[in-house]
Design a protein around this motif. Structure first.
Motif, PDB file in Angstrom:
ATOM      1  N   ARG A 128      50.469   1.967  48.075  1.00 57.88           N
ATOM      2  CA  ARG A 128      51.364   0.855  48.387  1.00 57.88           C
ATOM      3  C   ARG A 128      51.887   1.020  49.804  1.00 57.88           C
ATOM      4  NH1 ARG A 128      55.162   2.525  43.697  1.00 57.88           N
ATOM      5  NH2 ARG A 128      54.502   4.453  44.684  1.00 57.88           N
ATOM      6  N   CYS A 129      51.638   0.018  50.625  1.00 54.40           N
ATOM      7  CA  CYS A 129      52.034   0.075  52.032  1.00 54.40           C
ATOM      8  C   CYS A 129      53.137  -0.933  52.300  1.00 54.40           C
ATOM      9  CB  CYS A 129      50.842  -0.209  52.945  1.00 54.40           C
ATOM     10  SG  CYS A 129      49.523   1.014  52.818  1.00 54.40           S
ATOM     11  N   ALA A 130      53.959  -0.630  53.269  1.00 57.24           N
ATOM     12  CA  ALA A 130      55.044  -1.525  53.662  1.00 57.24           C
ATOM     13  C   ALA A 130      55.261  -1.375  55.157  1.00 57.24           C
ATOM     14  CB  ALA A 130      56.329  -1.193  52.896  1.00 57.24           C
ATOM     15  N   GLN A 131      55.978  -2.347  55.718  1.00 58.22           N
ATOM     16  CA  GLN A 131      56.377  -2.251  57.123  1.00 58.22           C
ATOM     17  C   GLN A 131      57.847  -2.633  57.239  1.00 58.22           C
ATOM     18  OE1 GLN A 131      53.844  -4.843  59.394  1.00 58.22           O
ATOM     19  NE2 GLN A 131      54.319  -6.657  58.173  1.00 58.22           N
ATOM     20  N   VAL A 132      58.502  -2.022  58.200  1.00 53.12           N
ATOM     21  CA  VAL A 132      59.925  -2.264  58.415  1.00 53.12           C
ATOM     22  C   VAL A 132      60.126  -2.662  59.864  1.00 53.12           C
ATOM     23  CG1 VAL A 132      62.206  -1.206  58.488  1.00 53.12           C
ATOM     24  CG2 VAL A 132      60.652  -0.672  56.608  1.00 53.12           C
ATOM     25  N   PHE A 133      60.745  -3.810  60.088  1.00 53.95           N
ATOM     26  CA  PHE A 133      61.056  -4.251  61.441  1.00 53.95           C
ATOM     27  C   PHE A 133      62.381  -3.628  61.873  1.00 53.95           C
ATOM     28  CE2 PHE A 133      58.353  -7.841  59.963  1.00 53.95           C
ATOM     29  CZ  PHE A 133      57.326  -7.658  60.873  1.00 53.95           C
ATOM     30  N   LEU A 134      62.339  -2.930  62.993  1.00 53.04           N
ATOM     31  CA  LEU A 134      63.489  -2.158  63.451  1.00 53.04           C
ATOM     32  C   LEU A 134      64.099  -2.675  64.751  1.00 53.04           C
ATOM     33  CD1 LEU A 134      62.300   1.485  62.681  1.00 53.04           C
ATOM     34  CD2 LEU A 134      63.868   0.068  61.361  1.00 53.04           C
ATOM     35  N   GLY A 135      63.676  -3.836  65.221  1.00 50.98           N
ATOM     36  CA  GLY A 135      64.243  -4.364  66.459  1.00 50.98           C
ATOM     37  C   GLY A 135      63.609  -3.727  67.684  1.00 50.98           C
ATOM     38  N   PRO A 136      64.315  -3.744  68.820  1.00 53.05           N
ATOM     39  CA  PRO A 136      63.741  -3.186  70.053  1.00 53.05           C
ATOM     40  C   PRO A 136      63.481  -1.693  69.925  1.00 53.05           C
ATOM     41  CG  PRO A 136      65.658  -4.554  70.518  1.00 53.05           C
ATOM     42  CD  PRO A 136      65.638  -4.350  69.041  1.00 53.05           C
ATOM     43  N   ARG A 137      62.406  -1.238  70.512  1.00 53.76           N
ATOM     44  CA  ARG A 137      62.106   0.186  70.517  1.00 53.76           C
ATOM     45  C   ARG A 137      63.044   0.886  71.491  1.00 53.76           C
ATOM     46  NH1 ARG A 137      58.483   4.339  72.114  1.00 53.76           N
ATOM     47  NH2 ARG A 137      57.339   5.225  70.362  1.00 53.76           N
ATOM     48  N   PRO A 138      63.731   1.976  71.068  1.00 52.66           N
ATOM     49  CA  PRO A 138      64.684   2.641  71.958  1.00 52.66           C
ATOM     50  C   PRO A 138      64.084   3.062  73.295  1.00 52.66           C
ATOM     51  CG  PRO A 138      64.930   3.456  69.721  1.00 52.66           C
ATOM     52  CD  PRO A 138      63.712   2.588  69.733  1.00 52.66           C
ATOM     53  N   VAL A 139      62.858   3.555  73.273  1.00 51.50           N
ATOM     54  CA  VAL A 139      62.143   3.934  74.499  1.00 51.50           C
ATOM     55  C   VAL A 139      60.786   3.235  74.464  1.00 51.50           C
ATOM     56  CG1 VAL A 139      61.134   5.805  75.848  1.00 51.50           C
ATOM     57  CG2 VAL A 139      63.295   6.164  74.643  1.00 51.50           C
ATOM     58  N   PRO A 140      60.483   2.393  75.462  1.00 49.92           N
ATOM     59  CA  PRO A 140      59.187   1.689  75.437  1.00 49.92           C
ATOM     60  C   PRO A 140      58.028   2.662  75.327  1.00 49.92           C
ATOM     61  CG  PRO A 140      60.611   0.796  77.154  1.00 49.92           C
ATOM     62  CD  PRO A 140      61.291   2.024  76.628  1.00 49.92           C
ATOM     63  N   GLN A 141      57.055   2.306  74.513  1.00 48.60           N
ATOM     64  CA  GLN A 141      55.892   3.165  74.322  1.00 48.60           C
ATOM     65  C   GLN A 141      55.025   3.155  75.580  1.00 48.60           C
ATOM     66  OE1 GLN A 141      53.891   2.361  70.687  1.00 48.60           O
ATOM     67  NE2 GLN A 141      52.757   4.284  70.684  1.00 48.60           N
ATOM     68  N   ALA A 142      54.584   4.336  75.996  1.00 50.36           N
ATOM     69  CA  ALA A 142      53.768   4.441  77.201  1.00 50.36           C
ATOM     70  C   ALA A 142      52.439   3.730  77.018  1.00 50.36           C
ATOM     71  CB  ALA A 142      53.537   5.915  77.544  1.00 50.36           C
ATOM     72  N   GLN A 143      52.028   3.002  78.057  1.00 50.10           N
ATOM     73  CA  GLN A 143      50.747   2.323  78.018  1.00 50.10           C
ATOM     74  C   GLN A 143      49.640   3.298  78.421  1.00 50.10           C
ATOM     75  OE1 GLN A 143      50.465  -0.926  76.881  1.00 50.10           O
ATOM     76  NE2 GLN A 143      52.616  -0.491  76.390  1.00 50.10           N
ATOM     77  N   PRO A 144      48.438   3.157  77.863  1.00 55.63           N
ATOM     78  CA  PRO A 144      47.353   4.084  78.214  1.00 55.63           C
ATOM     79  C   PRO A 144      46.996   3.977  79.685  1.00 55.63           C
ATOM     80  CG  PRO A 144      46.527   2.212  76.934  1.00 55.63           C
ATOM     81  CD  PRO A 144      48.011   2.149  76.871  1.00 55.63           C
ATOM     82  N   ALA A 145      46.784   5.137  80.313  1.00 54.37           N
ATOM     83  CA  ALA A 145      46.454   5.155  81.739  1.00 54.37           C
ATOM     84  C   ALA A 145      45.046   4.660  81.985  1.00 54.37           C
ATOM     85  CB  ALA A 145      46.630   6.566  82.298  1.00 54.37           C
ATOM     86  N   ASP A 146      44.147   4.878  81.065  1.00 52.09           N
ATOM     87  CA  ASP A 146      42.752   4.491  81.214  1.00 52.09           C
ATOM     88  C   ASP A 146      42.336   3.673  80.000  1.00 52.09           C
ATOM     89  OD1 ASP A 146      39.714   4.944  80.754  1.00 52.09           O
ATOM     90  OD2 ASP A 146      40.020   5.532  82.843  1.00 52.09           O
ATOM     91  N   VAL A 147      42.008   2.404  80.233  1.00 48.68           N
ATOM     92  CA  VAL A 147      41.668   1.514  79.131  1.00 48.68           C
ATOM     93  C   VAL A 147      40.411   1.984  78.416  1.00 48.68           C
ATOM     94  CG1 VAL A 147      41.033  -0.846  78.519  1.00 48.68           C
ATOM     95  CG2 VAL A 147      42.800  -0.436  80.243  1.00 48.68           C
ATOM     96  N   ALA A 148      39.405   2.436  79.174  1.00 49.57           N
ATOM     97  CA  ALA A 148      38.153   2.878  78.552  1.00 49.57           C
ATOM     98  C   ALA A 148      38.389   4.061  77.623  1.00 49.57           C
ATOM     99  CB  ALA A 148      37.126   3.229  79.627  1.00 49.57           C
ATOM    100  N   ASP A 149      39.220   5.013  78.057  1.00 47.79           N
ATOM    101  CA  ASP A 149      39.519   6.159  77.196  1.00 47.79           C
ATOM    102  C   ASP A 149      40.262   5.720  75.933  1.00 47.79           C
ATOM    103  OD1 ASP A 149      38.293   7.912  78.897  1.00 47.79           O
ATOM    104  OD2 ASP A 149      40.138   8.600  79.855  1.00 47.79           O
TER     105      ASP A 149
END
Length: 405
Positions: A211-232
């Motif tokens: 059984r899976c669920a998701q919880v919406f928590l609003g804004p992320r406290p620290v933005p998630q880092a974007q990948p430096a290399d798209v291909a990787d």
């Protein structure tokens, strides 16, 4: 790591939170102390434990040492987990198993809201017995996490028929049942390259029909880092997804359509219209790939798909569009090519990058004038296209020779 007999000397915890520490353990230790206090406020009648999962052995508990909560002058307990999020999850599973915890969570050591409502919201589906896996979902701007929106979410949803909106999150809550399943999974031994990643956990939960669920928590406290290399990033994500597809083909081929998972909290879809990136550089990357890689793509893609890409390449940047069914079929074609090993797998996955850039240019043109809510509607149509093209994937998967260029 832990001797269950010695671990049992400490009070068994009902809620365990592990925070991964890759470098200096100081920030993670401070976050663990703050979380321990928040856990007491959120669950005053339950025994809880916040532990640092450290990449460094220095300062960690000796094997067999009892784990006790931080507070009252005690530092946050630290357990040696090795390097990487996969190692952190494996260590958390051992701690949660030894502590006989009904619920555990792998979280990032970052600032959190002052109140503890988010913790109650996050753990309640598992503690109440309504879910085995909870995936947090954070507020997203239109062009945040486009790899998830344009590839990971549509693909996992079409394969496993459940709508987990952010399956590439680095945080999760697990039930004791799922902890026991994952702890003994052969993947830790036979598949160390993928075992423990967030997609690995999601796939294991979905194929076991947890059984899976998701919880919406609003804004992320620290933005998630974007990948430096798209291909990787593409190669890593698709390598895991295609591997799980290969392992569980019998399961996903039976699944049809998709259904929502239990959802808690209010989804935050602000009406902001952040500036869209320019499509020109994205189209240029696609055109360069068409010139340099079309011979390679001809080994992967059927002639009608190649012809469609050739026609798309003629469009100017502002009019560039990649139809959803074409993008879905391209992803499915690459999955089959990965399965039958038409070439080196890393080379294959990285070669998808220019086509992904083309899809991204098309997405930018489609949603450039839309607000966040209507952008989400556009992503929903993309997901429906992936679901509609799934019979094509099943046919190619079962009889790849019939479709080979």
């Amino acid at each position: 790591m832990l001797d269950p007999l010695r671990a049992a000397e400490a009070t068994a915890a009902e809620v365990v939170v592990g925070l991964a520490s890759e470098g200096d353990p100081g920030p993670a230790s401070e976050a663990a102390l703050a979380l321990q206090a928040a856990l007491r406020r959120a669950f005053p009648g339950k025994r809880s434990l916040a532990v640092v999962l450290s990449a460094s052995a220095a300062g960690t508990l000796e094997p067999g040492s009892p784990l006790v909560p931080a507070g009252e002058g005690r530092p946050a307990p630290a357990v040696h987990a090795g390097s990487g999020p996969e190692s952190a999850l494996h260590a958390l599973l051992e701690v949660a198993h030894d502590m006989r915890a009904p619920a555990c969570a792998l979280l990032e050591p970052m600032p959190r809201p002052a109140d503890s409502d988010w913790l109650r919201l996050l753990f309640e589906p598992v503690l109440s017995g309504q879910a085995d896996l909870v995936a947090p979902s954070y507020q997203r701007r239109r062009f945040d996490g486009v790899l998830v929106s344009g590839l990971v979410y549509p693909l996992t949803r079409a394969l496993f028929a459940q709508r987990i909106r952010q399956p590439l999150g680095t945080e999760m809550v697990l039930s004791r049942r799922l902890v026991e399943h994952l702890s003994v999974d052969d993947g830790w031994r036979t598949d160390p390259a993928h075992a423990g990643s967030e997609l690995w956990v999601i796939a294991k939960a979905l194929v076991r029909e947890c059984r899976c669920a998701q919880v919406f928590l609003g804004p992320r406290p620290v933005p998630q880092a974007q990948p430096a290399d798209v291909a990787d990033a593409l190669a890593k994500v698709l390598g895991t997804l295609f591997h799980e597809m290969d392992l569980h083909a019998a399961r996903w081929q039976r699944a049809r359509g998709s259904c929502p998972v239990a959802t808690y909290g209010d989804e935050h879809l602000p009406g902001e219209t952040a500036p869209a990136p320019a499509p020109g550089p994205l189209v240029a990357a696609f055109e360069l790939g068409w010139r340099d890689l079309r011979n390679l793509w001809s080994v992967v893609l059927p002639p009608n798909t190649l012809l469609a890409l050739q026609r798309i390449a003629r469009d100017p940047p502002q009019a560039f569009r990649m139809p959803d069914p074409i993008w879905a079929r391209v992803v499915y074609d690459f999955a089959v090519a990965w399965r039958v090993k038409v070439m080196d797998r890393l080379q294959l996955l990285r070669s998808l990058t220019p086509i992904y850039m083309g899809w991204l240019a098309s997405f930018v043109n489609d949603v450039g004038e839309l607000d966040r809510i209507r952008t989400e509607d556009r992503i929903e149509r993309l997901c429906l296209a992936f679901e509609a093209e799934k019979p094509y994937l099943i046919s190619r998967w079962r009889w790849p020779d019939r479709f080979m260029p």
